[in-house]
Design a protein around this motif. Structure first.
Motif, short mmCIF file in Angstrom:
data_model
loop_
_atom_site.label_atom_id
_atom_site.label_comp_id
_atom_site.label_asym_id
_atom_site.label_seq_id
_atom_site.Cartn_x
_atom_site.Cartn_y
_atom_site.Cartn_z
N ASP A 137 0.86 -1.18 0.00
CA ASP A 137 0.00 0.00 0.00
C ASP A 137 0.90 1.24 0.00
O ASP A 137 1.55 1.54 1.01
CB ASP A 137 -0.90 -0.01 1.23
CG ASP A 137 -1.96 1.08 1.19
OD1 ASP A 137 -1.71 2.13 0.58
OD2 ASP A 137 -3.05 0.86 1.76
N MET A 138 0.96 1.96 -1.12
CA MET A 138 1.84 3.12 -1.23
C MET A 138 1.42 4.26 -0.31
O MET A 138 2.25 5.06 0.13
CB MET A 138 1.88 3.62 -2.67
CG MET A 138 2.55 2.67 -3.63
SD MET A 138 2.70 3.41 -5.28
CE MET A 138 3.47 2.05 -6.17
N GLU A 139 0.13 4.35 -0.01
CA GLU A 139 -0.34 5.44 0.82
C GLU A 139 0.02 5.22 2.29
O GLU A 139 0.30 6.16 3.02
CB GLU A 139 -1.84 5.60 0.66
CG GLU A 139 -2.25 6.03 -0.74
CD GLU A 139 -3.76 6.04 -0.93
OE1 GLU A 139 -4.47 5.58 0.01
OE2 GLU A 139 -4.23 6.48 -2.00
N LYS B 216 -7.00 -1.40 -6.00
CA LYS B 216 -6.28 -0.36 -5.27
C LYS B 216 -4.82 -0.29 -5.71
O LYS B 216 -4.27 0.79 -5.93
CB LYS B 216 -6.37 -0.65 -3.77
CG LYS B 216 -5.72 0.40 -2.89
CD LYS B 216 -5.92 0.05 -1.43
CE LYS B 216 -5.30 1.09 -0.52
NZ LYS B 216 -5.50 0.77 0.91
N ARG C 153 -4.53 1.20 -9.20
CA ARG C 153 -4.77 2.64 -9.15
C ARG C 153 -3.54 3.39 -8.62
O ARG C 153 -3.12 4.39 -9.20
CB ARG C 153 -5.99 2.92 -8.27
CG ARG C 153 -6.38 4.40 -8.20
CD ARG C 153 -7.66 4.61 -7.43
NE ARG C 153 -7.52 4.26 -6.01
CZ ARG C 153 -8.03 3.19 -5.44
NH1 ARG C 153 -8.76 2.35 -6.17
NH2 ARG C 153 -7.84 2.94 -4.15
N GLN C 154 -2.96 2.89 -7.54
CA GLN C 154 -1.79 3.55 -6.96
C GLN C 154 -0.58 3.46 -7.88
O GLN C 154 0.16 4.44 -8.05
CB GLN C 154 -1.45 2.93 -5.60
CG GLN C 154 -2.47 3.22 -4.51
CD GLN C 154 -2.07 2.59 -3.19
OE1 GLN C 154 -1.16 1.76 -3.12
NE2 GLN C 154 -2.75 2.97 -2.12
N TYR C 155 -0.37 2.31 -8.49
CA TYR C 155 0.80 2.14 -9.36
C TYR C 155 0.67 2.97 -10.63
O TYR C 155 1.65 3.54 -11.12
CB TYR C 155 0.97 0.67 -9.70
CG TYR C 155 2.27 0.36 -10.41
CD1 TYR C 155 3.49 0.77 -9.88
CD2 TYR C 155 2.29 -0.33 -11.63
CE1 TYR C 155 4.68 0.49 -10.52
CE2 TYR C 155 3.48 -0.61 -12.28
CZ TYR C 155 4.67 -0.20 -11.72
OH TYR C 155 5.85 -0.47 -12.36
N LYS D 113 -0.86 5.81 -10.83
CA LYS D 113 -0.59 7.19 -10.42
C LYS D 113 0.91 7.40 -10.26
O LYS D 113 1.45 8.44 -10.67
CB LYS D 113 -1.30 7.47 -9.10
CG LYS D 113 -1.13 8.89 -8.59
CD LYS D 113 -1.90 9.08 -7.29
CE LYS D 113 -1.75 10.50 -6.77
NZ LYS D 113 -2.50 10.71 -5.50
N TYR D 114 1.60 6.41 -9.69
CA TYR D 114 3.05 6.50 -9.53
C TYR D 114 3.74 6.65 -10.88
O TYR D 114 4.63 7.49 -11.06
CB TYR D 114 3.56 5.26 -8.79
CG TYR D 114 5.06 5.11 -8.80
CD1 TYR D 114 5.83 5.78 -7.86
CD2 TYR D 114 5.71 4.32 -9.74
CE1 TYR D 114 7.21 5.65 -7.85
CE2 TYR D 114 7.09 4.19 -9.75
CZ TYR D 114 7.83 4.87 -8.80
OH TYR D 114 9.19 4.74 -8.82
N LEU E 102 3.75 11.12 -2.63
CA LEU E 102 3.99 9.86 -1.92
C LEU E 102 4.42 10.05 -0.48
O LEU E 102 4.11 9.23 0.39
CB LEU E 102 5.05 9.03 -2.66
CG LEU E 102 4.66 8.50 -4.04
CD1 LEU E 102 5.78 7.65 -4.60
CD2 LEU E 102 3.37 7.69 -3.99
#
Length: 454
Positions: free
Chosen positions: A63-65, A106, A109-111, A113-114, A129
């Motif tokens: 989880d990057m967040e 999830k 979506r995060q990857y 965005k990265y 980040l």
């Protein structure tokens, strides 16, 4: 299952750090597997051998967040052999568990965005980040002197520096460049010390209340800044007359310098023998530590900064996740300390105040402040810029005109960071301002404080 195989369209080869899995074939038999494709309906993985039908699968999503992993246990699934190659067999897992589907969405979506931020703007990526304040990266000082004033002279918005070194703690100062070697020889130690503080805008900081009991001579990071032999012995003689203890600081030793370095150590050992003195040597090279142990009688090796490694970075406060383990390093292990004592006679370690409290083990420990080293290069980037006009054109320097006397790499103000000599350093200003932090160190296992100003 054949119909499901035809419907499966996964994302191939996601970075292993974002997604991993464990397969349990039987109780107590767990095996890590490599996911090669991932989709909301399942994933593909490969193994080096054929497997039985696993009882359950665990998929770990990063989880990057939150900067941590979460695990989904998959118990409802179908599995089939998709293809077999010479060195591995690939399997397809099909599952309709809702939690797995949600975690896949999830992660994607995060990857995504990265990737978008990475392609567009590194500053925005860091800000998104970690909360890193990239909007301040354009604010720089224009000179080394302005940088010193920004760190120590300006008081606006900053706590006052008021350090009082306890009487039971030894006080030392670093002499790490030719400019300071010469100044030390020309003045008494108290006069030199007060000039040293005044040049760095630290008069009135409380540091002037204690004249150093000891001087460190030499540079732990650049061998070209160690004093010439005649200058070195002149400083040793002066220190002896003023009853000032001396610690010599050495960096790594290149192969071409081994004979000269060992010859110098023999001369220093002979000087100590003649004057009936023992002398500490900060070593950052295992070969030197071995030589001192076997070939000298009056030199006492100390574990240097380059060997007493730990995680150090002025941006570390922006890192997400737990940081408790940063407080210890290999020197905290009893068996490692025993190895150093028995193999090299090392009983003292050199530490740095580096932006967070460290767990200092029992024994003899010196704490250098307020600057700490983050990177060191044998091929000096500062020399490359001054000589070649290009930081990337680095090469081994044999004779150096000491550009670092007046030149330095300046970084964004908010990082409190500077490129000096062949290294990068950062300022731990909190240590200067927080008297409680100083007290915690000196009340525990720090018996010596070493002032190092750039």
């Amino acid at each position: 299952m054949q119909e499901k195989k035809e419907r499966f369209h996964g994302i191939p080869m996601l970075p292993y750090g974002l997604l991993s899995a464990v397969m349990q074939e039987s109780p107590g038999n767990r095996k890590e597997i490599q996911i090669t494709e991932m989709a909301e309906e399942g994933f593909c993985f490969r193994t080096a051998r054929a497997i039985c039908s696993p009882q359950k699968l665990e998929v770990c999503f990063y989880d990057m967040e939150r900067a941590e992993y979460g695990t989904v246990v998959i118990t409802e699934f179908e599995i089939c052999r998709e293809k077999e190659e010479d060195f591995f067999t690939q399997f397809l897992v099909w599952t309709e568990q809702e939690e797995y589907r949600r975690q896949v969405q999830k992660l994607v979506r995060q990857y995504s965005k990265y990737i978008r931020l990475k392609l567009e703007d590194d500053g925005e990526l860091e800000s998104e980040l970690t909360g890193y304040p990239s909007e301040f990266d354009g604010e720089h000082c224009s000179s080394l002197e302005e940088q010193r004033q920004y760190w120590f002279a300006e008081k606006a918005g900053r706590a006052e520096i008021n350090m009082e070194i306890p009487e039971h703690t030894e006080c030392a100062i670093e002499l790490d460049c030719p400019e300071r070697y010469t100044a030390y020889l020309q003045k008494s130690l108290p006069e030199f010390y007060h000039d040293y503080l005044r040049k760095n805008h630290l008069q009135g900081s409380g540091l002037e209340a204690r004249i150093p009991d000891r001087i460190y001579i030499g540079n732990q990071f650049c061998h070209l800044l160690f004093p010439e032999e005649e200058l070195l012995f002149a400083m040793l003689e002066k220190a002896k007359k003023e009853f000032t203890a001396v610690t010599l600081s050495f960096t790594y030793v290149r192969e071409i310098l081994l004979e000269d370095t060992f010859a110098l150590l023999r001369k220093i050992d002979h000087w100590c023998s003649k004057n009936e003195l023992e002398m500490e040597c900060v070593v950052n090279d295992w070969g030197m530590a071995d030589f001192i142990r076997k070939e000298t009688k009056y030199l006492l090796p100390c574990l240097g900064t380059l060997l007493n490694k730990r995680k150090k970075d002025p941006r570390i406060n922006y890192k997400k996740g737990e940081r408790d383990l940063y407080s210890q390093n290999s020197f905290n292990a009893d068996f490692y300390q025993e190895f150093l004592r028995e193999s090299f006679g090392i009983e003292r370690a050199e530490w740095e105040s580096c932006g967070y409290m460290q767990d200092i083990p029992a024994g003899k420990n010196s704490l250098h402040f307020p600057f700490y080293q983050t990177n060191t290069s044998q091929y000096c980037p500062l020399y490359a810029v001054q000589k070649e006009g290009d930081r990337g054109r680095q090469r081994l320097v044999y004779k150096c005109p000491q550009y670092c006397k007046n030149a330095a790499f300046l970084y964004p103000k908010h990082l409190n960071m500077i490129g000096r000599y062949n290294s990068l350093f950062a300022l731990d200003r909190d240590f200067l301002e927080d008297s409680e932090q100083l007290k915690r160190y000196t009340d525990s296992n720090i018996d010596r404080l070493v002032l190092n100003l750039l």
